[in-house]
Design a protein around this motif. Structure first.
Motif, PDB file in Angstrom:
ATOM      1  N   VAL A   1       0.343 -11.608   0.988  1.00  0.00           N
ATOM      2  CA  VAL A   1       1.126 -12.779   0.601  1.00  0.00           C
ATOM      3  C   VAL A   1       2.583 -12.580   0.992  1.00  0.00           C
ATOM      4  O   VAL A   1       3.228 -13.473   1.554  1.00  0.00           O
ATOM      5  N   GLN A   2       3.113 -11.401   0.710  1.00  0.00           N
ATOM      6  CA  GLN A   2       4.504 -11.118   1.061  1.00  0.00           C
ATOM      7  C   GLN A   2       4.735 -11.284   2.563  1.00  0.00           C
ATOM      8  O   GLN A   2       5.709 -11.912   2.989  1.00  0.00           O
TER       9      GLN A   2
ATOM     10  N   LYS B   1       0.974  -6.011  -6.505  1.00  0.00           N
ATOM     11  CA  LYS B   1       1.851  -6.537  -5.459  1.00  0.00           C
ATOM     12  C   LYS B   1       1.007  -6.789  -4.219  1.00  0.00           C
ATOM     13  O   LYS B   1       0.444  -5.851  -3.640  1.00  0.00           O
ATOM     14  N   ASP B   2       0.896  -8.042  -3.795  1.00  0.00           N
ATOM     15  CA  ASP B   2       0.040  -8.402  -2.671  1.00  0.00           C
ATOM     16  C   ASP B   2       0.837  -8.391  -1.373  1.00  0.00           C
ATOM     17  O   ASP B   2       1.669  -9.279  -1.128  1.00  0.00           O
TER      18      ASP B   2
ATOM     19  N   THR C   1       1.629  -3.362   7.346  1.00  0.00           N
ATOM     20  CA  THR C   1       1.472  -2.828   6.003  1.00  0.00           C
ATOM     21  C   THR C   1       1.441  -1.310   6.067  1.00  0.00           C
ATOM     22  O   THR C   1       0.697  -0.729   6.841  1.00  0.00           O
TER      23      THR C   1
ATOM     24  N   ALA D   1      -6.922  -3.040  -3.711  1.00  0.00           N
ATOM     25  CA  ALA D   1      -6.325  -4.330  -4.065  1.00  0.00           C
ATOM     26  C   ALA D   1      -7.240  -5.515  -3.783  1.00  0.00           C
ATOM     27  O   ALA D   1      -7.060  -6.583  -4.366  1.00  0.00           O
ATOM     28  N   ARG D   2      -8.219  -5.333  -2.871  1.00  0.00           N
ATOM     29  CA  ARG D   2      -9.098  -6.461  -2.528  1.00  0.00           C
ATOM     30  C   ARG D   2     -10.369  -5.928  -1.879  1.00  0.00           C
ATOM     31  O   ARG D   2     -10.354  -4.840  -1.282  1.00  0.00           O
TER      32      ARG D   2
ATOM     33  N   ALA E   1      -1.625  -1.242   3.189  1.00  0.00           N
ATOM     34  CA  ALA E   1      -2.427  -2.129   2.355  1.00  0.00           C
ATOM     35  C   ALA E   1      -3.405  -1.262   1.570  1.00  0.00           C
ATOM     36  O   ALA E   1      -4.123  -0.445   2.148  1.00  0.00           O
TER      37      ALA E   1
ATOM     38  N   GLU F   1       2.099  -1.640  -0.597  1.00  0.00           N
ATOM     39  CA  GLU F   1       1.290  -2.432  -1.522  1.00  0.00           C
ATOM     40  C   GLU F   1       0.770  -1.527  -2.626  1.00  0.00           C
ATOM     41  O   GLU F   1       0.346  -0.392  -2.371  1.00  0.00           O
TER      42      GLU F   1
END
Length: 255
Positions: free
Chosen positions: A62-63, A58-59, A78, A85-86, A81, A54
């Protein structure tokens, strides 16, 4: 044994010995149909687990939601992750939702990323150790509504002794990558027997299947619970999937 301990043991069983990281590109993303086809091919080739990276833009969650729904048994994780990103609470909520929807089929690998990624979302990178500790601590902060009550393993990308020690302290394990089996042995000693140790192992261009199996076996013997294969960054997606299929028969023998 705690609920989280049970999650680690279940993850060991579900992941198996060897999985794959989907080909990584920083310039393009394959469409969803190509991803679905790829993981179907990898599952049929005998891999029990697949991982994805990630970056900002690019999430991974979701992928993986798309890919979990496209497969029946495959475990996804991941690697990693990106914490920029969040928000931390949203990271936990997203992971818990995947774990609730697909019990036993999701592992959250977290990474602190790079200063440029923090700057791109208006944040200060700070000390990697302090930043990661604070982020993981905030993941379980109350939200309204609360995140689903669904366990999943949390592991931290750790290529150095200090981050490795932190992973053993605040997470369910660690994910070092592209290091020698000797580091894997030190990582197992640092983490102890009750933590999940996933190790990323590079796939050299043109390596024979037996050689790749031997490399994976060395890390497993040193204490890894699971090895994930890392193709060279920037490899073309379709050819990368074909390369992983080529290697699969020799790796399937490792369990």
């Amino acid at each position: 044994m705690s609920e989280r301990d049970n999650g680690v043991d279940a993850a060991r069983r579900a992941l198996g010995s060897v999985g794959v990281c989907l080909p990584v590109s920083f310039t393009s993303n394959p469409p969803a149909d190509s991803l679905r086809d790829a993981v179907g091919r990898l599952e049929r080739a005998g891999y029990r687990a697949a991982w994805t990276n990630e970056v900002i833009g690019k999430d991974a969650m979701v992928q993986l939601a798309v890919l979990l729904s496209a497969t029946e048994r495959m475990v996804f994780g991941t690697c990693i992750a990106n914490i920029w990103a969040r928000p931390a609470q949203t990271m936990h909520a997203a992971a818990a939702q995947l774990a609730q929807a697909y019990p036993g089929r999701f592992v959250l690998g977290l990474g602190v990323g790079y200063p440029e990624q923090a700057a791109s979302v208006g944040q200060e990178f700070g000390s990697p150790l302090a930043t990661m500790r604070d982020y993981v601590n905030r993941m379980d902060s109350p939200t309204s509504p609360p995140a689903p009550d669904a366990p999943y393993p949390r592991i931290i990308a750790a290529n150095g002794p200090k981050m490795l020690a932190l992973a053993g302290d605040i997470a369910d394990g660690a994910l070092p990558a592209m290091l020698a089996p000797e580091f894997t042995g030190r990582a197992r000693k640092s983490l102890g027997p009750d933590k999940l140790l996933v190790v990323g192992v590079s796939v050299p261009d043109g390596i024979e299947p037996a050689g790749m199996a031997a490399a994976a076996r060395d890390h497993l013997a040193a204490g890894a619970d699971h090895v994930t294969l890392l193709l060279p960054i920037g490899v073309e997606f379709a050819s990368g999937i074909s390369e992983l299929e080529r290697l699969a028969p020799a790796l399937a023998e490792l369990g």
